[in-house]
Design a protein around this motif. Structure first.
Motif, mmCIF file in Angstrom:
data_model
loop_
_atom_site.group_PDB
_atom_site.id
_atom_site.type_symbol
_atom_site.label_atom_id
_atom_site.label_comp_id
_atom_site.label_asym_id
_atom_site.label_seq_id
_atom_site.Cartn_x
_atom_site.Cartn_y
_atom_site.Cartn_z
ATOM 1 N N ALA A 168 -4.474 -4.666 -1.425
ATOM 2 C CA ALA A 168 -3.045 -4.347 -1.417
ATOM 3 C C ALA A 168 -2.242 -5.244 -0.471
ATOM 4 O O ALA A 168 -1.038 -5.047 -0.333
ATOM 5 C CB ALA A 168 -2.861 -2.880 -0.999
ATOM 6 N N LEU A 217 0.551 5.646 5.878
ATOM 7 C CA LEU A 217 0.733 4.340 5.255
ATOM 8 C C LEU A 217 0.866 3.298 6.367
ATOM 9 O O LEU A 217 1.451 3.574 7.421
ATOM 10 C CB LEU A 217 2.000 4.328 4.393
ATOM 11 N N GLY A 269 -8.288 -1.853 -0.945
ATOM 12 C CA GLY A 269 -7.345 -1.630 -2.041
ATOM 13 C C GLY A 269 -6.730 -2.903 -2.591
ATOM 14 O O GLY A 269 -5.928 -2.856 -3.527
ATOM 15 N N CYS A 305 0.872 -1.185 0.000
ATOM 16 C CA CYS A 305 0.000 0.000 0.000
ATOM 17 C C CYS A 305 0.901 1.223 0.000
ATOM 18 O O CYS A 305 1.603 1.462 0.982
ATOM 19 C CB CYS A 305 -0.870 -0.030 1.246
ATOM 20 N N CYS A 357 -7.035 -2.161 7.580
ATOM 21 C CA CYS A 357 -5.968 -3.134 7.874
ATOM 22 C C CYS A 357 -5.634 -3.075 9.358
ATOM 23 O O CYS A 357 -5.581 -4.110 10.033
ATOM 24 C CB CYS A 357 -4.740 -2.871 7.012
ATOM 25 N N CYS A 365 -8.972 -5.296 3.269
ATOM 26 C CA CYS A 365 -8.339 -4.173 2.578
ATOM 27 C C CYS A 365 -9.079 -3.834 1.288
ATOM 28 O O CYS A 365 -9.083 -4.633 0.347
ATOM 29 C CB CYS A 365 -6.886 -4.522 2.254
#
Ligand code: SF4
Ligand code: SF4
Length: 167
Positions: free
Chosen positions: A82, A60, A80, A33, A42, A78
């Motif tokens: 990721a 991040l 994303g 990510c 997360c 998640c």
């Protein structure tokens, strides 16, 4: 930052890759990510405290890999897509990659599928050993894929025949 193609740079990947020693110890998350966006499922989903608490929602994620069990809950949480878990201790010849998969059909256990790299290129073949669904996150099954050990750090997706997006 991400490159224009959306593929992380080697430096970005270096930053989130556990040491060889940790990789050989067993399953561990790799959080790919790299975009500062307001997002923290997360952190919220990890019951081991392995993802450092965010001081700002745009931070991040930072993994403490000594606390990570490789459970994979964060993968399904998640948005994303990721997060991955890799496990070099899976067998003498193969490693395991746990990856999020939101397409249909969901592959069958023991299916041989195309293993794709981060750019969507076929890197080799993988064998599906498990499809894991977490409560409340059924839209994002986590596929456990056995691949030759030399592909563990490059395989991040799969291609199953005639797939379409599940959402
Ligand atoms: S794999 Fe499990 S223990 Fe590791 S960071 Fe994700 S949720 Fe936490
Ligand atoms: S949940 Fe996924 S996209 Fe959101 S901050 Fe964590 S790793 Fe990044």
């Amino acid at each position: 930052m991400l490159t224009k193609t959306g593929v992380p740079t080697a430096q970005e990947l270096d930053r989130v890759t556990p040491t060889r020693h940790r990789l050989e110890q067993g399953p561990v998350a790799i959080i790919e990510c790299f975009q500062q966006i307001p997002c923290n499922p997360c952190f919220l989903s990890c019951k081991q405290g392995a993802i450092q608490e965010f001081s700002d929602i745009n931070d991040l994620p930072v993994l403490d890999d000594s606390k990570c069990t490789g459970c994979g809950i964060c993968i399904a949480n998640c948005p994303g897509l990721a997060i991955f878990v890799v496990d070099y201790s899976y067998s003498p010849d193969e490693g395991l990659v746990k990856l999020p998969y939101e397409f249909l059909p969901v592959p069958e256990i023991d299916a041989q599928v195309d293993a794709l790299d981060r750019e969507g290129r076929i890197a080799g073949k993988g064998r599906v050993v498990k499809v894991q669904r977490f409560k409340g996150q059924e839209r994002t099954p986590v596929v456990w894929l056995a691949v030759p050990k030399d592909l563990v750090m490059s395989v991040r997706n799969i291609k199953v025949g005639g797939q379409s997006h599940a959402r």
